[in-house]
Design a protein around this motif. Structure first.
Motif, PDB file in Angstrom:
ATOM      1  N   THR C 173      -5.020  79.049  43.456  1.00 25.45           N
ATOM      2  CA  THR C 173      -5.039  78.289  44.705  1.00 25.45           C
ATOM      3  C   THR C 173      -3.636  77.949  45.175  1.00 25.45           C
ATOM      4  OG1 THR C 173      -7.092  77.245  44.004  1.00 25.45           O
ATOM      5  CG2 THR C 173      -5.916  76.171  45.788  1.00 25.45           C
ATOM      6  N   PHE C 183      -8.500  80.679  46.253  1.00 26.09           N
ATOM      7  CA  PHE C 183      -9.549  79.671  46.376  1.00 26.09           C
ATOM      8  C   PHE C 183      -8.933  78.435  47.008  1.00 26.09           C
ATOM      9  CE2 PHE C 183     -10.828  81.807  42.266  1.00 26.09           C
ATOM     10  CZ  PHE C 183     -11.878  82.525  42.825  1.00 26.09           C
ATOM     11  N   THR C 200      -8.173  74.343  40.086  1.00 23.09           N
ATOM     12  CA  THR C 200      -9.217  73.474  40.621  1.00 23.09           C
ATOM     13  C   THR C 200      -8.746  72.025  40.651  1.00 23.09           C
ATOM     14  OG1 THR C 200     -10.273  73.629  38.457  1.00 23.09           O
ATOM     15  CG2 THR C 200     -11.310  74.796  40.287  1.00 23.09           C
ATOM     16  N   GLN C 203      -7.462  71.871  44.004  1.00 28.82           N
ATOM     17  CA  GLN C 203      -8.566  71.807  44.973  1.00 28.82           C
ATOM     18  C   GLN C 203      -9.198  70.421  45.014  1.00 28.82           C
ATOM     19  OE1 GLN C 203     -10.558  75.816  43.878  1.00 28.82           O
ATOM     20  NE2 GLN C 203     -11.291  75.365  45.928  1.00 28.82           N
ATOM     21  N   SER C 349     -17.290  75.911  36.602  1.00 26.17           N
ATOM     22  CA  SER C 349     -16.589  77.086  37.133  1.00 26.17           C
ATOM     23  C   SER C 349     -15.094  76.795  37.254  1.00 26.17           C
ATOM     24  CB  SER C 349     -17.164  77.480  38.493  1.00 26.17           C
ATOM     25  OG  SER C 349     -16.967  76.442  39.430  1.00 26.17           O
ATOM     26  N   MET C 407     -16.544  81.131  40.402  1.00 30.30           N
ATOM     27  CA  MET C 407     -16.511  80.540  41.733  1.00 30.30           C
ATOM     28  C   MET C 407     -16.905  81.564  42.795  1.00 30.30           C
ATOM     29  SD  MET C 407     -13.451  77.787  41.070  1.00 30.30           S
ATOM     30  CE  MET C 407     -12.401  78.337  42.302  1.00 30.30           C
ATOM     31  N   MET C 408     -16.850  82.859  42.421  1.00 29.33           N
ATOM     32  CA  MET C 408     -17.291  83.908  43.347  1.00 29.33           C
ATOM     33  C   MET C 408     -18.735  84.310  43.093  1.00 29.33           C
ATOM     34  SD  MET C 408     -14.074  86.434  43.298  1.00 29.33           S
ATOM     35  CE  MET C 408     -12.839  86.311  44.576  1.00 29.33           C
ATOM     36  N   SER C 410     -22.054  82.599  40.790  1.00 27.44           N
ATOM     37  CA  SER C 410     -22.544  81.624  39.814  1.00 27.44           C
ATOM     38  C   SER C 410     -23.731  82.128  39.030  1.00 27.44           C
ATOM     39  CB  SER C 410     -22.941  80.324  40.528  1.00 27.44           C
ATOM     40  OG  SER C 410     -21.814  79.707  41.085  1.00 27.44           O
ATOM     41  N   CYS C 439     -14.440  81.529  47.645  1.00 29.85           N
ATOM     42  CA  CYS C 439     -15.608  81.247  46.809  1.00 29.85           C
ATOM     43  C   CYS C 439     -16.853  81.941  47.373  1.00 29.85           C
ATOM     44  CB  CYS C 439     -15.853  79.746  46.732  1.00 29.85           C
ATOM     45  SG  CYS C 439     -14.488  78.872  45.949  1.00 29.85           S
ATOM     46  N   HIS C 440     -17.905  81.950  46.561  1.00 32.96           N
ATOM     47  CA  HIS C 440     -19.190  82.536  46.963  1.00 32.96           C
ATOM     48  C   HIS C 440     -19.679  81.893  48.263  1.00 32.96           C
ATOM     49  CE1 HIS C 440     -23.559  83.344  46.745  1.00 32.96           C
ATOM     50  NE2 HIS C 440     -23.212  84.411  46.037  1.00 32.96           N
ATOM     51  N   PRO C 443     -22.800  79.027  46.750  1.00 31.80           N
ATOM     52  CA  PRO C 443     -23.006  78.835  45.301  1.00 31.80           C
ATOM     53  C   PRO C 443     -24.183  77.904  45.038  1.00 31.80           C
ATOM     54  CG  PRO C 443     -20.978  77.723  46.047  1.00 31.80           C
ATOM     55  CD  PRO C 443     -21.471  78.562  47.177  1.00 31.80           C
TER      56      PRO C 443
END
Lengths: 418, 59, 508
Positions: C173, C183, C200, C203, C349, C407-408, C410, C439-440, C443
């Motif tokens: 990130t 991310f 994270t 984030q 994640s 994170m892409m 789950s 990210c997905h 999720p």
């Protein structure tokens, strides 16, 4: 340390300054340097009879029948396998041949001269499509056509070309190529525009030199029915243009790419006379009806000289009409061209692509960039049947084997950076 | 380009690898070009030699 | 049954291959599917995953398609894999209408003004590619992991000489002038500049600041190893330097695990002499007592709360007190939902989120087992088998090799939820749901379908506690992701620290 960029720039400048002109015709045995009496030239890097693929063997058999060295295919094979005929690559004689690329001593050839460097290149007359020698066919109809080309086509074209040359109007092949690129040709799998331009340019001289109008009409009809007639001329123009770029110390510019149906081989400007080879790839092909993918012979022909010059598949973006050969959309054609910019030294100053805002075609394959990026050059190509005697089964596109470029790059490092 | 300028101008990105990152940068109106990357055909030591050569030649 | 097909002499990037595999496993009757280039490492991974590749002559330029499925469909699945490779189902026509260059030079000819390379290719290649980018004068964000420490040091030293930034390796990130790289959440711009050694973690602070109305201008990622002694904080210090110099940045925030003492000292000294307010969010750090304008925090939400106070000119201690009050209220919330019997299982994640949750939980529940534990004594011998109170970080290398980052995608973690719920001794399942660019696309949906299956099977015996790390402006839209989870009965907390506390309080 060697200055590769400077050396490649020198090679590029030589290619860009070329002026390939059609200066005449002659019998191969009489005009091609060091052409032996019992010698057959062929496409690609050197190869012995045993390792030759079907279509090359077929073309050799056909040429021996045509020369009268054998009276049956079986006899021809026997003579060839006993080593009683000499084989040599066209490229070793300043010549090029499409597909099997077989040139025998009696065959008429065009003579193209690069007026900037006074070097010459040689190529046969194109036979058209279907059952033809260059695709490995050797039936009676093939031999008969070769005889017609020698007896009728050759004298008439020769007279016209001579007349144009003598009146100081020798046909400027580079100019025709540049124009054809703006008319939908990429000069390898599509030569419709270039063939038309050639005929149009030569036509007055053909008429002026003709002594037999019936034969002239036959010749014009033959050219009209053969969209690929210009391919051979384009190849000789390319050969004459690129050859002076060979032999520049430190240059990684690729001056030859050629295939013999078994091996793919390249030569590199700064790496001497050595061929760097790898097994020829099998093309991605649009098959003619009735043929299967397993019929396809590995890639064959000296026609990759077109991509070496910077047209053919490198100019696919200029030829949206033939995208079905590559099984895709016009965008795919554009993408092939864009990809080739990533491995070439520069952009052409004369050949350009309207769709890309008249950007010059990608010109001058840099063997080091190929090896570095893993992007190997793409070629447009005709596709021959594996078996001798059958002929063409389709057309398509082929990715050249990266191994040949890697070998050359390794040799470059050994030679210049050890 | 100095870090100062990067922060002042914002990122103009060459994205090498995961394509999703390219699309996400596009969504943010960032200038970005995606590289459909593949490994070099050369061994690592050879590659670095050649890259040095090219740099040297460019100077 | 198993079927293995080898395609010679091709190259596909691992993400595309993983996506194809992901699509294949969605098909009924498919037990498992994997596609990999046959590198030595990948062959090991595939063998470990139970695919038999013995007797095959494999080279790195070969693609291996391996499928386990019912016999009737298995040929069709191989064919499907090839179809997906040539015509990916996720590709829109818009994408195929353009040209992606295949080399750095090709890219630079299309975008000569580029100033930063975001590199996320396999670690074995990433280092050399990063070096080439530095040679072209580009700053580098190195998302890839598995880059050697020696390579990291070499890259950073060269970059430093040239005044270039190397964010990473293993930097997930970053934010530059409000643009999220990798991310990143779609948070507002503002006066805060961050330097973070934890993806994270960055984030979470970014999101928590946004919740408090505070924006971030730049967030420079460094990769976790930057603050270790061997690297010496090269990127961290360069980042601090740039933020000190930047007049638009009013407050500097550091986020990460505590740096090595030497590095910590250098960072601290530079910040003291820089004379700009700074908040040091060292997760699980030992430093106590603020020395205004420098403040010390131990958790992510605390870091955000204190930073907000500093930006707003209010009392940071008051912000801490408010936060503690909120944490006290969680007890009431816990008794409202009713306490559960058994163990706590955390499935994460985000690595830093998992780390912070362990810190919180270990104080309330005692030792926490993990694949990435606080204390090596509590390392799980098998990351796929939980022990006692336990938290698993799905972003660790062991899970991401040959698989998309959690994170892409789950789905792997969602399967584990179902497995955990089968154990009678489990009472609370704690998890994160990270949103943002990269990210997905949803999720929460992936997790919710597993959770509702668990609810059908075990009813209310297990309670799920979750935290959605994201903001409204994120592509996934935080409120709709939260709703999806609430609709299947998940208890959602407002921060990672609160979720971990609540989960502990829900155990008897």
């Amino acid at each position: 340390m060697v200055d590769v960029n400077k050396a490649n720039k020198e090679a590029l400048e030589r290619v860009l300054s070329a002026r390939p002109m059609l200066v005449g015709m002659g019998k191969a045995g009489e005009v091609i340097p060091e052409m032996g009496e019992r010698m057959l030239l062929h496409a690609g890097p050197p190869i012995e009879w045993e390792r030759m693929s079907g279509p090359l063997k077929g073309a050799i058999i056909g040429a021996m029948l045509y020369e009268g060295w054998a009276s049956t295919p079986e006899e021809a094979e026997k003579i060839a396998s006993k080593g009683e005929v000499e084989f040599d690559p066209c490229h070793h004689h300043h010549a090029v041949g499409p597909m099997a690329g077989v040139i025998s001593p009696s065959m008429p050839v065009f003579i193209v001269e690069n007026k900037t460097f006074n070097n010459k290149a040689y190529v046969t007359q194109n036979e058209g499509l279907g059952k033809v020698l260059r695709y490995g066919a050797y039936s009676q109809e093939v031999i008969d056509r070769l005889r017609w080309m020698e007896k009728i086509l050759y004298p008439i074209l020769n007279a016209g070309i001579k007349r144009a040359y003598d009146s100081d109007n020798a046909i400027d092949l580079k100019n025709l190529i540049a124009q054809a690129l703006h008319m939908g040709d990429e000069l390898h799998n599509r030569n419709k525009a270039a063939t038309s331009l050639f005929l149009r340019t030569l036509f007055p001289y053909l008429v002026e030199s003709s002594i037999d109008n019936k034969a002239l009409a036959e010749v014009v009809r033959f050219l009209d029915s053969n969209d690929h007639f210009f391919l051979n001329l384009g190849m000789a123009a390319a050969k004459a243009s690129v050859e002076p770029a060979h032999g520049i110390e430190g240059s990684s510019y690729v001056t030859i790419m050629a295939r013999n149906g078994t091996d793919f081989g390249i030569k590199v400007s700064g790496l001497g006379d050595k061929w760097f080879t790898a097994p020829a790839a099998v093309p991605k092909v649009l098959l003619f009806p009735g043929f299967k993918p397993e019929d396809v012979n590995p890639d064959i022909g000296d026609s990759a000289i077109m991509e070496t010059l910077g047209v053919g598949a490198f100019a696919l973006a200029a030829a949206p009409a033939i995208v079905q050969f590559i099984g895709g959309t016009p965008q795919d054609a554009v993408n092939y061209t864009l990809e080739m910019y990533e491995i070439t030294v520069s952009e052409n100053n004369m050949f350009n692509i309207p769709y890309l805002n008249f950007r010059g075609t990608p010109t001058g394959i840099d063997v080091l960039q190929v090896a570095e990026t893993g992007i190997s050059p793409v070629l447009d190509t005709g596709v021959a049947h594996k078996q001798p005697g059958v002929g063409q089964v389709g057309a398509g596109i082929v990715r050249t084997p990266i191994e040949a470029f890697v070998k050359a790059a390794e040799n470059y490092v050994e030679r210049y950076l050890a | 380009m100095a870090i100062k300028d990067l922060l002042a101008n914002g990122p103009i990105v060459v994205n090498i690898g995961i394509e999703q990152f390219y699309h996400d940068l596009k969504k943010q109106d960032a200038k970005v070009v995606h590289v459909d990357w593949r490994p070099s055909a050369l061994k690592s030591d050879l590659l670095s030699k050649l890259r040095k050569l090219r740099e040297g030649g460019a100077n | 049954m198993q079927r293995v097909e080898v395609v010679r002499g091709v190259y596909y990037d691992s993400v595309s291959l993983m996506r194809v595999a992901q699509e294949l496993t969605k098909i009924d009757g498919v037990i498992d599917a994997t596609l990999n280039m046959a590198t030595e490492a990948n062959i090991k991974i595939m063998s470990a995953a139970g695919f038999d590749l013995s007797g095959l002559d494999l080279r790195p330029s070969d693609l291996v398609i391996a499928v386990k499925a019912n016999e009737e469909i298995i040929d069709g699945i191989i064919a499907k894999a090839k179809e997906y490779l040539s015509n990916p189902p996720w590709k829109t026509t818009e994408i195929s209408q353009q040209y992606f260059p295949k080399s750095l030079n090709g890219a630079l000819s299309m975008l000569p003004e580029a100033n930063l390379a975001l590199i996320s290719i396999a670690g074995q290649y990433a280092g050399d590619e990063a070096m080439e980018c530095l040679n072209k004068g580009l700053h580098v964000m190195l998302y890839s992991d598995n880059v050697s420490l020696e390579k990291e040091i070499e890259l950073k030293k060269i970059a430093k000489e040239r005044g270039l930034l190397v964010m990473g390796p293993d930097c997930g990130t970053a934010v530059v002038k409000g643009i999220g790289l990798g991310f990143a959440n779609a948070c507002p711009l503002g006066p805060v500049g961050m330097v973070a050694a934890a993806g994270t973690g960055l984030q979470e602070v970014h999101v928590q600041l946004a919740h408090r109305g505070i924006g971030v201008l730049h967030a420079i990622g460094t990769g976790g190893r930057d603050v270790k002694e061997a690297v010496g904080g090269i990127t961290s210090l360069m980042g601090i330097e740039a933020l000190l110099e930047n007049d638009d940045v009013k407050v500097i925030v550091m986020v990460g695990k505590p740096p090595a003492p030497e590095v910590e000292k250098k960072i601290f000294q530079r910040l003291v002499s820089g004379n700009k307010p700074a908040v040091l969010g060292y997760i699980g750090g030992e430093l106590e007592g603020d020395r205004p304008p420098i403040y010390f925090c131990k958790e992510l939400e605390e870091t955000a709360a204190v930073t907000a106070a500093v930006v707003n000119g209010t009392d940071p201690d008051l912000a801490r007190k408010d936060l503690n009050l909120k944490y006290e209220h969680l007890k009431e919330l816990a008794s409202h939902f009713g306490k559960r019997k058994g163990y706590l299982r955390g499935l994460y994640s985000g690595g830093t989120l998992c780390y912070e949750a362990q810190l919180v939980a270990s104080k309330l529940l005692g030792p926490i087992y993990s694949n990435a534990p606080l204390d090596e004594r509590y390392k799980l011998p098998d990351s796929l088998k939980s022990i006692g109170n336990c938290m698993v970080d799905y972003g660790e290398d062991e899970f991401t090799q040959g698989r998309l980052h959690p994170m892409m995608d789950s789905s792997f973690r969602a399967k584990r939820m179902i497995e955990e719920a089968k154990e009678n001794e489990v009472g609370v399942i704690l998890f994160d749901c990270v949103l943002g660019y990269g990210c997905h696309e949803s999720p929460a949906e992936q997790l919710a379908s597993a959770i509702s299956q668990v609810k059908r099977e075990v009813g209310d015996r297990i309670i799920f506690v979750g935290y959605v790390c994201g903001v409204e402006a994120d592509p996934q839209i935080a409120s709709s992701q939260r709703k999806i989870l609430e609709d299947v009965g998940v208890v959602l907390a407002d921060s990672n620290a609160q979720a971990a506390r609540l989960a502990c309080l829900l155990l008897q």
